[in-house]
Design an enzyme around this catalytic site. Structure first.
Site, PDB file in Angstrom:
ATOM      1  N   ASP A   1      26.830   2.267  38.724  1.00 53.62           N
ATOM      2  CA  ASP A   1      28.020   2.599  37.947  1.00 53.62           C
ATOM      3  C   ASP A   1      27.617   3.688  36.970  1.00 53.62           C
ATOM      4  O   ASP A   1      26.927   3.422  35.981  1.00 53.62           O
ATOM      5  CB  ASP A   1      28.537   1.367  37.210  1.00 53.62           C
ATOM      6  CG  ASP A   1      29.745   1.660  36.331  1.00 53.62           C
ATOM      7  OD1 ASP A   1      30.200   2.817  36.302  1.00 53.62           O
ATOM      8  OD2 ASP A   1      30.228   0.722  35.655  1.00 53.62           O
ATOM      9  N   VAL A   2      28.016   4.935  37.236  1.00 49.91           N
ATOM     10  CA  VAL A   2      27.542   6.041  36.408  1.00 49.91           C
ATOM     11  C   VAL A   2      28.031   5.941  34.974  1.00 49.91           C
ATOM     12  O   VAL A   2      27.451   6.560  34.069  1.00 49.91           O
ATOM     13  CB  VAL A   2      27.927   7.412  37.005  1.00 49.91           C
ATOM     14  CG1 VAL A   2      27.258   7.621  38.358  1.00 49.91           C
ATOM     15  CG2 VAL A   2      29.435   7.584  37.092  1.00 49.91           C
TER      16      VAL A   2
ATOM     17  N   TYR B   1      42.247  13.921  34.534  1.00 46.43           N
ATOM     18  CA  TYR B   1      41.320  14.590  35.446  1.00 46.43           C
ATOM     19  C   TYR B   1      40.991  15.994  34.955  1.00 46.43           C
ATOM     20  O   TYR B   1      39.818  16.404  34.919  1.00 46.43           O
ATOM     21  CB  TYR B   1      41.937  14.642  36.839  1.00 46.43           C
ATOM     22  CG  TYR B   1      41.003  15.138  37.910  1.00 46.43           C
ATOM     23  CD1 TYR B   1      40.065  14.289  38.481  1.00 46.43           C
ATOM     24  CD2 TYR B   1      41.063  16.452  38.360  1.00 46.43           C
ATOM     25  CE1 TYR B   1      39.201  14.737  39.472  1.00 46.43           C
ATOM     26  CE2 TYR B   1      40.212  16.909  39.348  1.00 46.43           C
ATOM     27  CZ  TYR B   1      39.283  16.048  39.905  1.00 46.43           C
ATOM     28  OH  TYR B   1      38.429  16.501  40.886  1.00 46.43           O
TER      29      TYR B   1
ATOM     30  N   ASN C   1      28.229  14.219  41.229  1.00 50.26           N
ATOM     31  CA  ASN C   1      29.416  14.321  42.062  1.00 50.26           C
ATOM     32  C   ASN C   1      30.407  13.172  41.891  1.00 50.26           C
ATOM     33  O   ASN C   1      31.562  13.292  42.279  1.00 50.26           O
ATOM     34  CB  ASN C   1      28.971  14.399  43.539  1.00 50.26           C
ATOM     35  CG  ASN C   1      30.106  14.274  44.514  1.00 50.26           C
ATOM     36  OD1 ASN C   1      30.975  15.143  44.592  1.00 50.26           O
ATOM     37  ND2 ASN C   1      30.121  13.177  45.258  1.00 50.26           N
TER      38      ASN C   1
ATOM     39  N   LYS D   1      37.305  17.500  33.760  1.00 48.11           N
ATOM     40  CA  LYS D   1      36.632  18.600  34.443  1.00 48.11           C
ATOM     41  C   LYS D   1      36.400  19.788  33.509  1.00 48.11           C
ATOM     42  O   LYS D   1      35.415  20.522  33.668  1.00 48.11           O
ATOM     43  CB  LYS D   1      37.422  19.001  35.689  1.00 48.11           C
ATOM     44  CG  LYS D   1      37.423  17.928  36.773  1.00 48.11           C
ATOM     45  CD  LYS D   1      36.003  17.529  37.183  1.00 48.11           C
ATOM     46  CE  LYS D   1      35.983  16.536  38.333  1.00 48.11           C
ATOM     47  NZ  LYS D   1      34.605  16.200  38.775  1.00 48.11           N
TER      48      LYS D   1
END
Length: 244
Positions: A54-55, A149, A81, A153
């Protein structure tokens, strides 16, 4: 031996990059939430170390890089990623828990992974390595109703620029690849029509994910004396320009 840590390796872009790198002789550490999906990627790649991760959890990220060190002794590439998204809704109605999940997975998680990778790359002999961040074209051109999102980013761009500055004296090259519509399960909806910036709905073209994987691998094998800070790859007819 060159060793790559790939997050989000259980499907889509991460899986395609893993298969491409394996074909070029890389050893793989495959990170993602689902053990079964990681094992399938390892099978398709002809090998690799699956590490459920789990990043968004720094302890889980630490365990990932500890496993990489125990298995291979070093890390030469981090492909940052892992990512997620929310349903497209007006931003004032976006549930706080959905916002938190996207920021934790798409931004905080990559920061944790970069911290662990940089610490390892600085300490290993020979020193150095490469980090490639998956930024997305949403890093500079938002879609309608994509606040979480898009913000995440844009944050990846800040991470990339900071890493370029802070890592330049340690043999660590950093790139960001901004990806348009790659043909994965996540973009299947593009073939049915998606909202556009002008208020219409339109079908959007997609590109073979294998082309993208080859581009990532080409970045990965460049000498560390050279880097490509930012690279965009997208279908020629994708309506990115004009939406932001």
């Amino acid at each position: 031996m060159q060793v790559a840590v790939i997050t989000g390796a259980g499907s889509g872009i991460g899986r395609a990059v893993a298969v491409e790198l394996a074909g070029r002789g890389w050893s793989l550490v495959l990170a993602g939430r689902r053990q079964d999906a990681l094992e399938e990627t390892a099978r398709l790649a002809g090998g690799g170390l699956p590490v459920p991760t789990d990043v968004a959890d720094p302890a889980s990220v630490a365990a990932l890089f500890a496993a990489a060190k125990d298995e291979y002794g070093r890390v030469d590439l981090l492909f940052n990623n892992a990512g997620t998204n929310t349903p497209a809704v007006p931003f004032e109605t976006l549930p706080p828990e959905d916002l938190a999940t996207v920021i934790a997975t798409n931004l905080t998680g990559p920061i944790f992974c970069a911290q662990a990778a940089v610490a390892m790359m600085k300490a290993q002999d020979p020193q150095g390595g490469r980090i490639i961040n998956n930024g997305s074209v949403s890093a500079y051109g938002p879609r309608p109703h994509s606040l979480a999102y898009t913000a995440s980013k844009h944050g990846i761009t800040g991470l990339t620029k900071s890493l370029i500055l802070d890592c330049r004296d340690f043999g660590i090259a950093v790139s960001q690849i901004d990806i348009g519509n790659a043909a994965t399960a996540r973009t299947d909806r593009m073939s049915q029509g998606v909202p556009q910036a002008n208020g219409t709905t339109a079908i959007e073209s997609r590109m073979d994910v294998g082309l993208l994987a080859r581009q990532v691998a080409d970045l990965a094998v460049m000498p560390l004396e050279v880097m490509v800070p930012f690279l965009t790859i997208m279908p020629r007819t994708m309506p990115l320009y004009g939406r932001g």
